[in-house]
Design a protein around this motif. Sequence first.
Motif, PDB file in Angstrom:
ATOM      1  N   LYS A 132       0.837  -1.199   0.000  1.00  0.00           N
ATOM      2  CA  LYS A 132       0.000   0.000   0.000  1.00  0.00           C
ATOM      3  C   LYS A 132       0.878   1.258   0.000  1.00  0.00           C
ATOM      4  O   LYS A 132       0.611   2.216  -0.739  1.00  0.00           O
ATOM      5  N   LEU A 133       1.939   1.249   0.804  1.00  0.00           N
ATOM      6  CA  LEU A 133       2.854   2.392   0.827  1.00  0.00           C
ATOM      7  C   LEU A 133       3.564   2.565  -0.516  1.00  0.00           C
ATOM      8  O   LEU A 133       3.761   3.696  -0.979  1.00  0.00           O
ATOM      9  N   GLU A 134       3.945   1.448  -1.141  1.00  0.00           N
ATOM     10  CA  GLU A 134       4.601   1.540  -2.443  1.00  0.00           C
ATOM     11  C   GLU A 134       3.656   2.156  -3.480  1.00  0.00           C
ATOM     12  O   GLU A 134       4.068   2.975  -4.307  1.00  0.00           O
ATOM     13  N   ALA A 135       2.379   1.784  -3.411  1.00  0.00           N
ATOM     14  CA  ALA A 135       1.411   2.356  -4.350  1.00  0.00           C
ATOM     15  C   ALA A 135       1.252   3.859  -4.120  1.00  0.00           C
ATOM     16  O   ALA A 135       1.136   4.628  -5.083  1.00  0.00           O
ATOM     17  N   GLU A 136       1.277   4.295  -2.847  1.00  0.00           N
ATOM     18  CA  GLU A 136       1.164   5.726  -2.556  1.00  0.00           C
ATOM     19  C   GLU A 136       2.402   6.494  -3.001  1.00  0.00           C
ATOM     20  O   GLU A 136       2.296   7.579  -3.564  1.00  0.00           O
ATOM     21  N   ASN A 196       2.806   6.749  -6.916  1.00  0.00           N
ATOM     22  CA  ASN A 196       1.563   7.160  -7.535  1.00  0.00           C
ATOM     23  C   ASN A 196       1.801   8.065  -8.750  1.00  0.00           C
ATOM     24  O   ASN A 196       1.042   8.026  -9.716  1.00  0.00           O
ATOM     25  N   ASP A 197       2.854   8.875  -8.719  1.00  0.00           N
ATOM     26  CA  ASP A 197       3.124   9.841  -9.787  1.00  0.00           C
ATOM     27  C   ASP A 197       3.764   9.219 -11.017  1.00  0.00           C
ATOM     28  O   ASP A 197       3.885   9.886 -12.048  1.00  0.00           O
ATOM     29  N   PHE A 198       4.210   7.977 -10.925  1.00  0.00           N
ATOM     30  CA  PHE A 198       4.834   7.317 -12.073  1.00  0.00           C
ATOM     31  C   PHE A 198       3.767   6.497 -12.806  1.00  0.00           C
ATOM     32  O   PHE A 198       3.280   5.506 -12.280  1.00  0.00           O
ATOM     33  N   PRO A 199       3.437   6.867 -14.052  1.00  0.00           N
ATOM     34  CA  PRO A 199       2.335   6.188 -14.733  1.00  0.00           C
ATOM     35  C   PRO A 199       2.647   4.749 -15.134  1.00  0.00           C
ATOM     36  O   PRO A 199       1.734   3.934 -15.238  1.00  0.00           O
ATOM     37  N   PHE A 200       3.903   4.414 -15.354  1.00  0.00           N
ATOM     38  CA  PHE A 200       4.232   3.063 -15.819  1.00  0.00           C
ATOM     39  C   PHE A 200       4.592   2.112 -14.675  1.00  0.00           C
ATOM     40  O   PHE A 200       5.033   1.008 -14.917  1.00  0.00           O
ATOM     41  N   TRP A 201       4.436   2.573 -13.464  1.00  0.00           N
ATOM     42  CA  TRP A 201       4.831   1.756 -12.308  1.00  0.00           C
ATOM     43  C   TRP A 201       3.698   0.835 -11.893  1.00  0.00           C
ATOM     44  O   TRP A 201       2.576   1.255 -11.704  1.00  0.00           O
ATOM     45  N   GLU A 202       4.033  -0.449 -11.774  1.00  0.00           N
ATOM     46  CA  GLU A 202       3.101  -1.419 -11.214  1.00  0.00           C
ATOM     47  C   GLU A 202       3.663  -1.879  -9.865  1.00  0.00           C
ATOM     48  O   GLU A 202       4.858  -2.143  -9.744  1.00  0.00           O
ATOM     49  N   VAL A 203       2.807  -2.001  -8.882  1.00  0.00           N
ATOM     50  CA  VAL A 203       3.239  -2.390  -7.539  1.00  0.00           C
ATOM     51  C   VAL A 203       3.761  -3.831  -7.579  1.00  0.00           C
ATOM     52  O   VAL A 203       3.131  -4.720  -8.144  1.00  0.00           O
ATOM     53  N   GLY A 204       4.934  -4.047  -6.996  1.00  0.00           N
ATOM     54  CA  GLY A 204       5.521  -5.388  -6.922  1.00  0.00           C
ATOM     55  C   GLY A 204       6.378  -5.739  -8.123  1.00  0.00           C
ATOM     56  O   GLY A 204       6.896  -6.851  -8.204  1.00  0.00           O
ATOM     57  N   THR A 205       6.532  -4.813  -9.055  1.00  0.00           N
ATOM     58  CA  THR A 205       7.377  -5.075 -10.227  1.00  0.00           C
ATOM     59  C   THR A 205       8.359  -3.925 -10.381  1.00  0.00           C
ATOM     60  O   THR A 205       8.271  -2.909  -9.685  1.00  0.00           O
ATOM     61  N   PHE A 221       9.041  -1.404 -13.015  1.00  0.00           N
ATOM     62  CA  PHE A 221       8.508  -0.810 -14.248  1.00  0.00           C
ATOM     63  C   PHE A 221       7.802  -1.857 -15.100  1.00  0.00           C
ATOM     64  O   PHE A 221       8.020  -1.958 -16.303  1.00  0.00           O
ATOM     65  N   GLY A 222       6.964  -2.657 -14.479  1.00  0.00           N
ATOM     66  CA  GLY A 222       6.162  -3.633 -15.193  1.00  0.00           C
ATOM     67  C   GLY A 222       6.828  -4.976 -15.413  1.00  0.00           C
ATOM     68  O   GLY A 222       6.195  -5.926 -15.848  1.00  0.00           O
ATOM     69  N   VAL A 223       8.122  -5.101 -15.130  1.00  0.00           N
ATOM     70  CA  VAL A 223       8.846  -6.362 -15.319  1.00  0.00           C
ATOM     71  C   VAL A 223       8.918  -7.054 -13.957  1.00  0.00           C
ATOM     72  O   VAL A 223       9.371  -6.452 -12.976  1.00  0.00           O
ATOM     73  N   PRO A 224       8.471  -8.302 -13.876  1.00  0.00           N
ATOM     74  CA  PRO A 224       8.567  -8.998 -12.586  1.00  0.00           C
ATOM     75  C   PRO A 224      10.022  -9.129 -12.131  1.00  0.00           C
ATOM     76  O   PRO A 224      10.927  -9.301 -12.951  1.00  0.00           O
ATOM     77  N   ILE A 225      10.236  -9.032 -10.835  1.00  0.00           N
ATOM     78  CA  ILE A 225      11.598  -9.099 -10.306  1.00  0.00           C
ATOM     79  C   ILE A 225      12.148 -10.511 -10.460  1.00  0.00           C
ATOM     80  O   ILE A 225      13.299 -10.694 -10.849  1.00  0.00           O
ATOM     81  N   TYR A 226      11.329 -11.517 -10.191  1.00  0.00           N
ATOM     82  CA  TYR A 226      11.740 -12.910 -10.346  1.00  0.00           C
ATOM     83  C   TYR A 226      10.949 -13.500 -11.513  1.00  0.00           C
ATOM     84  O   TYR A 226       9.805 -13.890 -11.360  1.00  0.00           O
ATOM     85  N   GLU A 227      11.566 -13.552 -12.685  1.00  0.00           N
ATOM     86  CA  GLU A 227      10.852 -14.005 -13.885  1.00  0.00           C
ATOM     87  C   GLU A 227      10.691 -15.520 -13.915  1.00  0.00           C
ATOM     88  O   GLU A 227       9.752 -16.023 -14.523  1.00  0.00           O
ATOM     89  N   SER A 228      11.607 -16.253 -13.299  1.00  0.00           N
ATOM     90  CA  SER A 228      11.557 -17.710 -13.401  1.00  0.00           C
ATOM     91  C   SER A 228      10.597 -18.354 -12.396  1.00  0.00           C
ATOM     92  O   SER A 228      10.296 -19.527 -12.512  1.00  0.00           O
ATOM     93  N   LEU A 229      10.114 -17.607 -11.422  1.00  0.00           N
ATOM     94  CA  LEU A 229       9.217 -18.161 -10.412  1.00  0.00           C
ATOM     95  C   LEU A 229       7.761 -17.936 -10.804  1.00  0.00           C
ATOM     96  O   LEU A 229       7.435 -16.945 -11.459  1.00  0.00           O
ATOM     97  N   PRO A 230       6.886 -18.843 -10.403  1.00  0.00           N
ATOM     98  CA  PRO A 230       5.460 -18.610 -10.658  1.00  0.00           C
ATOM     99  C   PRO A 230       4.968 -17.370  -9.910  1.00  0.00           C
ATOM    100  O   PRO A 230       5.589 -16.913  -8.943  1.00  0.00           O
ATOM    101  N   GLU A 231       3.826 -16.844 -10.347  1.00  0.00           N
ATOM    102  CA  GLU A 231       3.325 -15.599  -9.774  1.00  0.00           C
ATOM    103  C   GLU A 231       2.890 -15.776  -8.318  1.00  0.00           C
ATOM    104  O   GLU A 231       3.010 -14.861  -7.510  1.00  0.00           O
ATOM    105  N   ASN A 232       2.393 -16.952  -7.953  1.00  0.00           N
ATOM    106  CA  ASN A 232       1.910 -17.189  -6.590  1.00  0.00           C
ATOM    107  C   ASN A 232       2.992 -17.714  -5.649  1.00  0.00           C
ATOM    108  O   ASN A 232       2.685 -18.076  -4.522  1.00  0.00           O
ATOM    109  N   GLU A 233       4.229 -17.778  -6.079  1.00  0.00           N
ATOM    110  CA  GLU A 233       5.325 -18.279  -5.242  1.00  0.00           C
ATOM    111  C   GLU A 233       5.682 -17.230  -4.188  1.00  0.00           C
ATOM    112  O   GLU A 233       5.810 -16.044  -4.489  1.00  0.00           O
ATOM    113  N   TYR A 234       5.853 -17.670  -2.949  1.00  0.00           N
ATOM    114  CA  TYR A 234       6.226 -16.752  -1.872  1.00  0.00           C
ATOM    115  C   TYR A 234       7.740 -16.635  -1.806  1.00  0.00           C
ATOM    116  O   TYR A 234       8.452 -17.628  -1.729  1.00  0.00           O
TER     117      TYR A 234
END
Length: 151
Positions: free
Chosen positions: A93-97, A100-109, A111-124
């Motif tokens: 929630k804090l990261e989203a706040e 907020n001013d960066f239009p291409f930013w997705e929370v948890g990534t 700039f839209g690219v997953p940090i861990y590309e080789s892991l499944p999305e639901n992996e902890y």
Amino acid sequence: MSKPKTGPQDLPPKGGYVPFQIERIKLRNVITGRVASALFIAVNIIGFPLYYKNWVMVRKDMIEKRSKELALLPLMCAARERIELKRLKHLRKLEAEVMNDFPFWEVGTLFGVPIYESLPENEYIPITLFNYYLFSDINSPPALAMELFFK
């Protein structure tokens, strides 16, 4: 100055002094070997059942304590994980706040690219300590932990 003594001179008593006692006086035996052996056997005969009874009680207490620890372990782990998940939700929630001013930013990534590309999305992925306290005030981490715990 004092006067010299007048009268009879100090002499040994009549008949002489008592002779010095130089021979050994043997002590009286209070506990003999047989009495000591009998006392040792009696103490062991009486003490062993009492020791065994106490040992059984201590063993039961140890088993009960271990059972309590094993019973509470999943609850303690679940509580710790619950607090950690609440903190991760708060961080997202804090990261989203903040971003907020960066239009291409997705929370948890990144700039839209997953940090861990080789892991499944639901992996902890366990969070590092640095990222856990990323948006915290450096002077009061315990206050933040208390705030999250009692929300």
